[in-house]
Every structure is written in C-alpha cells, then in structure tokens.
Scaffold this active site. Structure first.
Site, PDB file in Angstrom:
ATOM      1  N   THR A  22       0.858  -1.183   0.000  1.00 15.46           N
ATOM      2  CA  THR A  22       0.000   0.000   0.000  1.00 15.46           C
ATOM      3  C   THR A  22       0.890   1.228   0.000  1.00 15.46           C
ATOM      4  O   THR A  22       1.946   1.251   0.628  1.00 15.46           O
ATOM      5  CB  THR A  22      -1.016  -0.015   1.170  1.00 15.46           C
ATOM      6  OG1 THR A  22      -2.032   0.954   0.884  1.00 15.46           O
ATOM      7  CG2 THR A  22      -0.382   0.304   2.515  1.00 15.46           C
ATOM      8  N   CYS A  28      -2.691   7.724   7.975  1.00 12.79           N
ATOM      9  CA  CYS A  28      -3.251   6.374   7.933  1.00 12.79           C
ATOM     10  C   CYS A  28      -2.226   5.372   8.481  1.00 12.79           C
ATOM     11  O   CYS A  28      -1.031   5.651   8.511  1.00 12.79           O
ATOM     12  CB  CYS A  28      -3.595   5.969   6.510  1.00 12.79           C
ATOM     13  SG  CYS A  28      -4.910   6.960   5.763  1.00 12.79           S
ATOM     14  N   HIS A  45      -5.234  -0.729   5.086  1.00 12.04           N
ATOM     15  CA  HIS A  45      -4.817   0.682   5.057  1.00 12.04           C
ATOM     16  C   HIS A  45      -5.930   1.475   5.746  1.00 12.04           C
ATOM     17  O   HIS A  45      -6.885   1.894   5.109  1.00 12.04           O
ATOM     18  CB  HIS A  45      -4.647   1.116   3.598  1.00 12.04           C
ATOM     19  CG  HIS A  45      -4.162   2.523   3.398  1.00 12.04           C
ATOM     20  ND1 HIS A  45      -3.234   2.839   2.425  1.00 12.04           N
ATOM     21  CD2 HIS A  45      -4.478   3.690   3.988  1.00 12.04           C
ATOM     22  CE1 HIS A  45      -3.010   4.146   2.446  1.00 12.04           C
ATOM     23  NE2 HIS A  45      -3.766   4.694   3.375  1.00 12.04           N
TER      24      HIS A  45
END
Lengths: 159, 206
Positions: A22, A28, A45
C-alpha cells in the site's frame, strides 16, 4: 512477481508467493498480519481509529477496530491459523504540524487504535515504524513476512 | 453520501471555476508571469480512486490549509518538486538552489506564503459568491507522496462515507514549468450549506 495493491481504506489477504503493498500512508496506518507457518499475509490501510465515530454504513477496512477482525476472517478463509498470527504496523505520521488542529493529529490516534485492536485479538506486534512527520509506502513479502517500509525522503528499511 | 445530480456537480464545478480563477490571478501577480488554468472538474470519488488520481507514490511539494466557519473543508496545492523550484526561482531570484532536491527553510516559508495567498483568494471568492463566512488556518507544507497529503483533506468525509467530493484544477505557466494542481475538498456538511446559499434545490436522489 505478483503485487497486490491495497488502496486507502482498503484491505487484502493472500498466500505466498507474491507481495501486498500500500502506498502513501500519511496519518493512515498499515496493519499487517502474517502466519509464517502457512505463509499467508494480510494488509489493511486504515484511515480512522474507531468505527463508533462513523455515521452511516461502515466499511470494515476504513477503521482500525473493524479492519483487524475482517483481516483475520479473510486470512482464516485462506487457511491461516489465528493463534499463529503476528502483526507489524507502519504509518500514523503527523504531517502539516504548522496547522494547529487537533483533527490533524489523527495519526497518533490511529496507531493507538490499531494496537488496541490487535491486543483485543491477542495478536502480538513484532515490529512498528510509526509516528514522525513522513508518509510511508509499505510492501509485505508473503514468502517470509518481511515488511519493507519506504519514505519519500529517507529510503527503505526492512521490518 | 448521496449521489449528486449532474446539475449539482455543475454548480460545484462553477464554484471551483470561480475560486481557482481568483487563485490563478493571484499566482500570476505574485510571479509576474502569465498563469493559466484548466477547466476545473468536480466529481465524487472513492478514497482509492483519489489515491490513483495523483499517482500513488508521486512526490509533491504541497501546501495544505483547513478552513472553518460557515463552510468547512480544505484547500491543497500540489507541485512536483521541480515545478515548485521553478516557481520559487521567480519569487526569489538568485536565492533558490536548483541542485538541492530538498527545500531550504526560506523556500518552505515562501511556498507556505504561496499556499496562503492562493487559498486566501480562492476562499474569498467562495465567500463573496455564497455570502458565507470562511476562516482559513495557517497553511502547512510538506514534501511527500500524494495520497499521504490528500488524505488529510478527506478525514471528515471518511466519517460519513466511502467517497468524497473533489474539485480540482490544473495551473500552468506559459514557458515556465510551474504547473500545479489545486484541490478544494469540501467537508460533507459544507455541501448542503453551499447548495443552500446558492439557492440550489436538493433534487438529488436520496
């Protein structure tokens, strides 16, 4: 080699060979689970700490507390054993510190919520690269569970 | 988030058009060169799509500003690092070091001021248009991957939906490679306030 891409507020699970990746984790957090015996991994994520803050329908991958059980479920469906799962965490930066806003300090709360969700499911955290001010891209090698963490300015390290 | 009608998206694009035009004029005055902009696009995107929109790992020199008041949201300016350097060369002739990929403190504060001025003119146009009061924060700056930056403007949307409204325009200078992207990311509650202020009836499908 196959690389499975996980977007923002998204998750995936897969068995070796291959990688799951990711990109652009800012505030995040990337939650990574791995079963080394069966070589099965998963990555979420997450964007926000707690689905309790949500209004409307909840997308499991968006929140730390709902992403962890969903990852476990997907990995068990592939043959992973819950008791063998270990975790790694990356992300939760605090960028734009010049902007005085409690809302922007979400990275730290995301990290804490990810730790709490893993603790609630008795999954030990083997390694973490969290906090700081830089965004991260992460890639899990499903063969051995190594997590590669890259920042735009400081290169790559292996967790 | 409910789907928007084509008419409502047109209204949002027009808001983006007026705001971005003012921001473009400011950038033009600031740099003493001609700056043009593309026709803005207003759309509803999933978070994953927003990541793709700007390149998952593409690095930008960015300014980020929150606004609050009767309208809430954020304004994000993204420049590729070399474009930011070109812009800074116009603002700070003889001071900008092209050889360094990183930015000096002076360069960062100049970028911060660019973000401040552009977002300020965007927001004052928005405020004039709607009669709504808007107060901007001090802008933050970063050199980082696109999605890691934009996500800060999506946090409010994330609480209520898996999608967000994105209004963006490209800026480009003639002859100078000072191109950038200007994003208005209204918070979900701001959309109803915008439509109401402009007298747009909600005839979307709820």
């Amino acid at each position: 080699m196959d690389v499975i891409r996980v977007g923002i507020a998204d998750l995936a699970a897969a068995a070796a060979p291959g990688r799951i990746r990711t990109a652009g984790l800012g505030s995040c957090v990337g939650i990574v689970l791995y079963d080394g015996r069966h070589k099965i991994g998963g990555m979420a994520h997450i964007m926000l700490p707690d689905s309790g803050q949500a209004r409307g329908d909840v997308q499991a991958a968006k929140f730390a507390d709902t992403a962890v059980p969903e990852l476990i479920r997907r990995m068990e469906a592939l043959g992973a054993h819950r008791s063998r799962l270990v975790a790694k965490l990356a992300g939760g930066a605090h960028m734009f510190q010049q902007v005085r806003s409690e809302a922007l300090k979400i990275g730290e709360r995301n990290v804490e919520a990810a730790r709490a969700a893993l603790r609630a499911h008795d999954i030990p955290i083997l390694a973490e690269d969290t906090g700081g001010t830089l965004g991260r891209t992460i890639e899990l090698d499903l063969e051995d569970g190594t997590l590669y963490v890259r920042t735009a300015q400081n290169g790559e390290q292996a967790l | 988030m409910r789907p928007f009608s084509a008419f409502e998206l047109d209204v949002l694009r027009e808001i983006g058009n007026i705001g971005a035009a003012h921001a473009t004029t400011s950038l033009s005055k600031l740099t003493g060169t001609r700056v043009d902009m593309s026709v803005p696009v207003a759309r509803v995107l999933s978070f994953a799509e927003i990541g793709m929109l700007i390149g998952e790992e593409t690095v930008y020199a960015a300014t980020f500003l929150l606004f609050d008041g009767e309208l809430k949201g954020s304004i994000v300016l993204l420049f590729r690092p070399e474009a930011a350097k070109a812009l800074l060369r116009l603002l700070l002739p003889g001071v900008v070091d092209d050889e360094r990929p990183s930015f000096t403190e002076l360069e960062w504060s100049a970028l911060q001021e660019i973000g401040n001025i552009l977002a300020g003119s965007y927001l004052s146009a928005l405020s004039d248009l709607t009669g709504l009061k808007v107060s901007p924060s001090v802008p933050g700056v970063a050199l980082d991957m696109g999605p890691s930056i934009l996500v800060y403007g999506l946090l409010e949307a994330g609480r209520v939906s898996d999608h967000a409204v994105v209004i963006d325009a490209r800026l480009y200078g003639s002859g100078q490679s000072i191109g950038g992207q200007l994003f208005l990311l209204p918070a979900p509650d701001a959309l109803a306030a915008l439509f109401q202020a402009l007298g747009v009836q909600a005839h979307g499908r709820d």
